[in-house]
Motif scaffolding. Structure first.
Motif, PDB file in Angstrom:
ATOM      1  N   GLY A 152       2.424 -23.466 104.003  1.00 11.68           N
ATOM      2  CA  GLY A 152       2.597 -23.903 102.620  1.00 11.68           C
ATOM      3  C   GLY A 152       2.888 -25.386 102.510  1.00 11.68           C
ATOM      4  O   GLY A 152       2.603 -26.001 101.486  1.00 11.68           O
ATOM      5  N   MET A 209       6.416 -25.664  91.126  1.00 12.61           N
ATOM      6  CA  MET A 209       7.340 -25.857  92.251  1.00 12.61           C
ATOM      7  C   MET A 209       8.624 -26.469  91.694  1.00 12.61           C
ATOM      8  O   MET A 209       8.562 -27.452  90.945  1.00 12.61           O
ATOM      9  CB  MET A 209       6.721 -26.804  93.275  1.00 12.61           C
ATOM     10  CG  MET A 209       7.396 -26.756  94.633  1.00 12.61           C
ATOM     11  SD  MET A 209       7.084 -28.214  95.613  1.00 12.61           S
ATOM     12  CE  MET A 209       5.477 -27.907  96.259  1.00 12.61           C
ATOM     13  N   LEU A 250      14.201 -23.888  97.007  1.00 15.69           N
ATOM     14  CA  LEU A 250      12.998 -24.184  96.222  1.00 15.69           C
ATOM     15  C   LEU A 250      12.524 -22.880  95.589  1.00 15.69           C
ATOM     16  O   LEU A 250      12.740 -21.800  96.158  1.00 15.69           O
ATOM     17  CB  LEU A 250      11.872 -24.698  97.134  1.00 15.69           C
ATOM     18  CG  LEU A 250      12.129 -25.968  97.938  1.00 15.69           C
ATOM     19  CD1 LEU A 250      10.974 -26.197  98.927  1.00 15.69           C
ATOM     20  CD2 LEU A 250      12.246 -27.174  97.013  1.00 15.69           C
ATOM     21  N   ASN A 285       8.803 -21.511  94.176  1.00 18.11           N
ATOM     22  CA  ASN A 285       7.407 -21.895  93.952  1.00 18.11           C
ATOM     23  C   ASN A 285       6.594 -20.704  93.505  1.00 18.11           C
ATOM     24  O   ASN A 285       6.874 -19.568  93.867  1.00 18.11           O
ATOM     25  CB  ASN A 285       6.819 -22.536  95.221  1.00 18.11           C
ATOM     26  CG  ASN A 285       6.191 -21.515  96.143  1.00 18.11           C
ATOM     27  OD1 ASN A 285       5.022 -21.147  95.982  1.00 18.11           O
ATOM     28  ND2 ASN A 285       6.944 -21.024  97.112  1.00 18.11           N
ATOM     29  N   LYS A 302       2.859 -11.597 108.368  1.00 17.64           N
ATOM     30  CA  LYS A 302       4.030 -12.190 107.691  1.00 17.64           C
ATOM     31  C   LYS A 302       4.513 -11.266 106.588  1.00 17.64           C
ATOM     32  O   LYS A 302       3.743 -10.869 105.717  1.00 17.64           O
ATOM     33  CB  LYS A 302       3.659 -13.562 107.124  1.00 17.64           C
ATOM     34  CG  LYS A 302       4.861 -14.275 106.513  1.00 17.64           C
ATOM     35  CD  LYS A 302       4.580 -15.735 106.340  1.00 17.64           C
ATOM     36  CE  LYS A 302       5.740 -16.478 105.715  1.00 17.64           C
ATOM     37  NZ  LYS A 302       5.466 -17.904 105.559  1.00 17.64           N
ATOM     38  N   THR A 345       9.015 -15.932 101.111  1.00 14.18           N
ATOM     39  CA  THR A 345      10.014 -16.222 100.066  1.00 14.18           C
ATOM     40  C   THR A 345      10.455 -14.934  99.360  1.00 14.18           C
ATOM     41  O   THR A 345       9.772 -13.914  99.434  1.00 14.18           O
ATOM     42  CB  THR A 345       9.417 -17.181  99.023  1.00 14.18           C
ATOM     43  OG1 THR A 345       8.203 -16.597  98.531  1.00 14.18           O
ATOM     44  CG2 THR A 345       9.104 -18.538  99.611  1.00 14.18           C
ATOM     45  N   SER A 399      12.969 -20.000  98.353  1.00 19.16           N
ATOM     46  CA  SER A 399      13.126 -20.278  99.790  1.00 19.16           C
ATOM     47  C   SER A 399      14.359 -21.137  99.984  1.00 19.16           C
ATOM     48  O   SER A 399      14.967 -21.596  99.016  1.00 19.16           O
ATOM     49  CB  SER A 399      11.886 -21.027 100.291  1.00 19.16           C
ATOM     50  OG  SER A 399      11.683 -22.197  99.517  1.00 19.16           O
ATOM     51  N   LEU A 458      18.018 -17.676 101.124  1.00 20.66           N
ATOM     52  CA  LEU A 458      17.160 -16.687 101.789  1.00 20.66           C
ATOM     53  C   LEU A 458      17.654 -16.379 103.208  1.00 20.66           C
ATOM     54  O   LEU A 458      17.302 -15.355 103.797  1.00 20.66           O
ATOM     55  CB  LEU A 458      15.727 -17.255 101.826  1.00 20.66           C
ATOM     56  CG  LEU A 458      14.615 -16.473 102.522  1.00 20.66           C
ATOM     57  CD1 LEU A 458      14.439 -15.088 101.905  1.00 20.66           C
ATOM     58  CD2 LEU A 458      13.296 -17.247 102.430  1.00 20.66           C
ATOM     59  N   VAL A 514      11.989 -17.167 109.991  1.00 16.06           N
ATOM     60  CA  VAL A 514      11.833 -18.206 108.960  1.00 16.06           C
ATOM     61  C   VAL A 514      12.540 -17.772 107.682  1.00 16.06           C
ATOM     62  O   VAL A 514      12.456 -16.616 107.285  1.00 16.06           O
ATOM     63  CB  VAL A 514      10.329 -18.566 108.741  1.00 16.06           C
ATOM     64  CG1 VAL A 514       9.492 -17.350 108.516  1.00 16.06           C
ATOM     65  CG2 VAL A 514      10.130 -19.540 107.600  1.00 16.06           C
ATOM     66  N   VAL A 547      16.348 -21.790 107.646  1.00 17.15           N
ATOM     67  CA  VAL A 547      16.691 -22.489 108.899  1.00 17.15           C
ATOM     68  C   VAL A 547      16.847 -23.972 108.554  1.00 17.15           C
ATOM     69  O   VAL A 547      15.898 -24.615 108.114  1.00 17.15           O
ATOM     70  CB  VAL A 547      15.589 -22.307 109.977  1.00 17.15           C
ATOM     71  CG1 VAL A 547      15.887 -23.155 111.202  1.00 17.15           C
ATOM     72  CG2 VAL A 547      15.440 -20.842 110.354  1.00 17.15           C
ATOM     73  N   LEU A 590      10.397 -23.661 109.567  1.00 20.28           N
ATOM     74  CA  LEU A 590      11.152 -24.124 108.399  1.00 20.28           C
ATOM     75  C   LEU A 590      10.239 -24.846 107.420  1.00 20.28           C
ATOM     76  O   LEU A 590       9.203 -25.395 107.799  1.00 20.28           O
ATOM     77  CB  LEU A 590      12.307 -25.046 108.829  1.00 20.28           C
ATOM     78  CG  LEU A 590      11.985 -26.307 109.639  1.00 20.28           C
ATOM     79  CD1 LEU A 590      11.643 -27.481 108.743  1.00 20.28           C
ATOM     80  CD2 LEU A 590      13.184 -26.674 110.500  1.00 20.28           C
ATOM     81  N   TYR A 591      10.642 -24.823 106.179  1.00 22.54           N
ATOM     82  CA  TYR A 591       9.956 -25.562 105.118  1.00 22.54           C
ATOM     83  C   TYR A 591      11.010 -26.285 104.288  1.00 22.54           C
ATOM     84  O   TYR A 591      11.068 -27.516 104.261  1.00 22.54           O
ATOM     85  CB  TYR A 591       9.128 -24.603 104.254  1.00 22.54           C
ATOM     86  CG  TYR A 591       8.305 -25.263 103.162  1.00 22.54           C
ATOM     87  CD1 TYR A 591       8.857 -26.218 102.309  1.00 22.54           C
ATOM     88  CD2 TYR A 591       6.976 -24.930 102.967  1.00 22.54           C
ATOM     89  CE1 TYR A 591       8.104 -26.820 101.307  1.00 22.54           C
ATOM     90  CE2 TYR A 591       6.209 -25.532 101.960  1.00 22.54           C
ATOM     91  CZ  TYR A 591       6.791 -26.471 101.131  1.00 22.54           C
ATOM     92  OH  TYR A 591       6.047 -27.066 100.147  1.00 22.54           O
TER      93      TYR A 591
HETATM   94  C1  LIG Z   1       5.810 -24.561  98.051  1.00 18.72           C
HETATM   95  C2  LIG Z   1       5.728 -23.467  99.066  1.00 18.72           C
HETATM   96  C3  LIG Z   1       4.478 -22.953  99.386  1.00 18.72           C
HETATM   97  C4  LIG Z   1       4.370 -21.916 100.315  1.00 18.72           C
HETATM   98  N1  LIG Z   1       3.143 -21.441 100.645  1.00 18.72           N
HETATM   99  C5  LIG Z   1       3.027 -20.462 101.577  1.00 18.72           C
HETATM  100  C6  LIG Z   1       1.747 -19.976 101.966  1.00 18.72           C
HETATM  101  O1  LIG Z   1       0.704 -20.443 101.513  1.00 18.72           O
HETATM  102  N2  LIG Z   1       1.706 -18.957 102.874  1.00 18.72           N
HETATM  103  C7  LIG Z   1       2.844 -18.410 103.410  1.00 18.72           C
HETATM  104  O2  LIG Z   1       2.758 -17.489 104.228  1.00 18.72           O
HETATM  105  N3  LIG Z   1       4.064 -18.884 103.066  1.00 18.72           N
HETATM  106  C8  LIG Z   1       4.186 -19.875 102.187  1.00 18.72           C
HETATM  107  N4  LIG Z   1       5.427 -20.350 101.849  1.00 18.72           N
HETATM  108  C9  LIG Z   1       6.629 -19.728 102.451  1.00 18.72           C
HETATM  109  C10 LIG Z   1       7.131 -20.503 103.681  1.00 18.72           C
HETATM  110  O3  LIG Z   1       6.159 -20.524 104.695  1.00 18.72           O
HETATM  111  C11 LIG Z   1       8.437 -19.861 104.220  1.00 18.72           C
HETATM  112  O4  LIG Z   1       8.178 -18.528 104.597  1.00 18.72           O
HETATM  113  C12 LIG Z   1       9.549 -19.864 103.178  1.00 18.72           C
HETATM  114  O5  LIG Z   1       9.563 -21.081 102.479  1.00 18.72           O
HETATM  115  C13 LIG Z   1      10.918 -19.648 103.823  1.00 18.72           C
HETATM  116  O6  LIG Z   1      11.254 -20.702 104.685  1.00 18.72           O
HETATM  117  P1  LIG Z   1      12.296 -21.877 104.283  1.00 18.72           P
HETATM  118  O7  LIG Z   1      13.540 -21.195 103.780  1.00 18.72           O
HETATM  119  O8  LIG Z   1      12.497 -22.639 105.552  1.00 18.72           O
HETATM  120  O9  LIG Z   1      11.633 -22.672 103.231  1.00 18.72           O
HETATM  121  C14 LIG Z   1       5.558 -21.389 100.930  1.00 18.72           C
HETATM  122  C15 LIG Z   1       6.805 -21.936 100.599  1.00 18.72           C
HETATM  123  C16 LIG Z   1       6.913 -22.954  99.684  1.00 18.72           C
HETATM  124  C17 LIG Z   1       8.284 -23.500  99.368  1.00 18.72           C
END
Ligand SMILES: Cc1cc2nc3c(=O)[nH]c(=O)nc-3n(C[C@H](O)[C@H](O)[C@H](O)COP(=O)(O)O)c2cc1C
Length: 358
Positions: free
Chosen positions: A60, A97, A106, A108, A219, A249, A267, A271, A295, A298, A317-318
């Motif tokens: 993402g 977003m 976040l 989204n 996933k 998410t 996210s 989470l 994930v 983190v 992480l994102y």
């Molecule tokens: C803006 C945004 C877009 C995302 N797009 C995708 C995606 O296209 N495919 C996917 O499997 N996860 C997507 N995710 C989820 C992330 O890969 C991740 O699983 C989620 O954000 C949790 O991790 P974090 O707490 O570190 O952000 C997206 C997350 C965000 C914030």
């Protein structure tokens, strides 16, 4: 003159463009970032792939694979690009977003905005000729909005076939909350159908290029019941999947009001707990037979260690990249190295599932 605040999506676009342009055109920028953000070496091998360190960029962030050669300079051990769908699509209307600095979260509802697999084939071919990553690259497979669930397997397998040559591993994403009814594809027979189709394409492409099949991971969402999580793990094992990515998410919220009223997937920090719970459950059920990518929230060495102790072999992480900045991966790996020493482990793989033994 009043200055309008930039939307989260615009800020994301600026950051991605800056990383790409500076890395491509400013002499020495790549070496400088590599020097500044280099991670401690924490080598680990999963599904036949060597990773310099376990911390990956979650799907993402680099949806179009714009920065494929650049993430390793920020200390990442691997990346996942996408989600990519068979047909190009614009995603949901903007704004889509949102940030909550208070919650370090976040929200989204992007809706798989991406150029589609044909256009991605062209982009990735050009990129590969110029410069590619030296770290493993995963591709996140989504489903086009126009494809009905009954034909979902054609969408996933179609993208996989077109982009097979560019990935070290594939992630079948059946857990985004932003494509109507997508999460229904996590149910046994639906998932089974998708994995059968992807396995078929995987074998075909491997045979055509005289090489091995690529790892396929699934996933999952954090909003499943524990029984559903276990059922998915069983299907994944039956279909010979290489691992599970836990989690996507969540549709739940830590509180009401403000940004939290926005629909979409949340996210980041809120989470963290549920994602770790799902990893714990998966590890207990599969007894380490199915590697888990942890994930969700983190953001430092504590949250990273928590996931490894619960049973994650790799991490992603994102959100913390947004809130903590580009040094986050380096900081996590440094802290993880210390944790391994404290607990008397020689490597990440030895430490996986620590919480189940102590
Ligand atoms: C803006 C945004 C877009 C995302 N797009 C995708 C995606 O296209 N495919 C996917 O499997 N996860 C997507 N995710 C989820 C992330 O890969 C991740 O699983 C989620 O954000 C949790 O991790 P974090 O707490 O570190 O952000 C997206 C997350 C965000 C914030």
């Amino acid at each position: 003159m009043a200055i309008l605040p930039l939307s989260s999506e615009k800020l994301h676009w600026i950051a991605m463009t800056q990383l790409r342009i500076r890395s491509s055109y400013i002499p020495g920028y790549r070496s400088l970032t590599r020097f500044a953000f280099k991670s401690a070496e924490l080598p680990t091998t999963n599904f036949g792939i060597n990773f310099e360190n376990p911390v990956g960029l979650a799907a993402g962030m680099d949806k179009k694979g714009e920065n494929i050669p650049n993430w390793e300079n920020l200390g990442f051990g691997w990346i996942e690009i996408g989600g990519i769908t068979l047909h190009g699509q614009g995603g949901n209307p903007k704004p889509r977003m949102f940030r909550s600095t208070k919650h370090r979260a976040l929200i989204n509802r992007m809706g798989f905005n991406n150029p589609g697999s044909e256009a991605m084939l062209e982009r990735l071919s050009k990129q590969k000729k110029k410069k590619w990553a030296t770290i493993p690259v995963g591709i996140n497979l989504g489903k086009s909005k126009i494809t009905p669930n009954e034909k979902a397997e054609e969408d996933y397998a179609g993208t996989m076939e077109l982009l097979w040559g560019f990935a070290d591993l594939f992630v079948v994403n059946v857990s985004s909350p932003n494509t109507p009814n997508l999460r229904e594809l996590q149910a046994g027979s639906e998932l089974d159908r998708i994995l059968v189709a992807c396995n078929k394409v995987n074998k075909k492409c491997a045979a055509a290029s005289n090489s091995e099949c690529k790892p396929i991971l699934v996933k999952i969402a954090p909003d499943l019941t524990n029984e559903q999580v276990i059922a998915i793990a069983d299907t994944a094992i039956e279909q010979g999947c290489s691992g599970i990515v836990a989690t996507n998410t969540t549709t739940s919220r830590p509180e009401k009001g403000g940004v939290m009223e926005q629909s979409g997937g949340l996210s980041g920090a809120p989470l963290r707990g549920r994602s770790t719970e799902v990893i714990h459950l998966l590890y207990s059920h599969t007894l380490g037979k199915l590697p888990i990518v942890g994930v969700g929230g983190v953001s430092d060495s504590e949250s990273a260690w928590e996931k490894i102790a619960a049973g994650a072999s790799l991490l992603q992480l994102y959100s913390s990249l947004v809130f903590e900045g580009p040094a986050v991966t380096k900081t996590i790996n440094k802290g993880l190295k210390k944790k391994l020493k404290e607990h008397g482990y020689e490597s990440i793989s030895e430490a996986v599932g620590h919480a189940h033994r102590s």
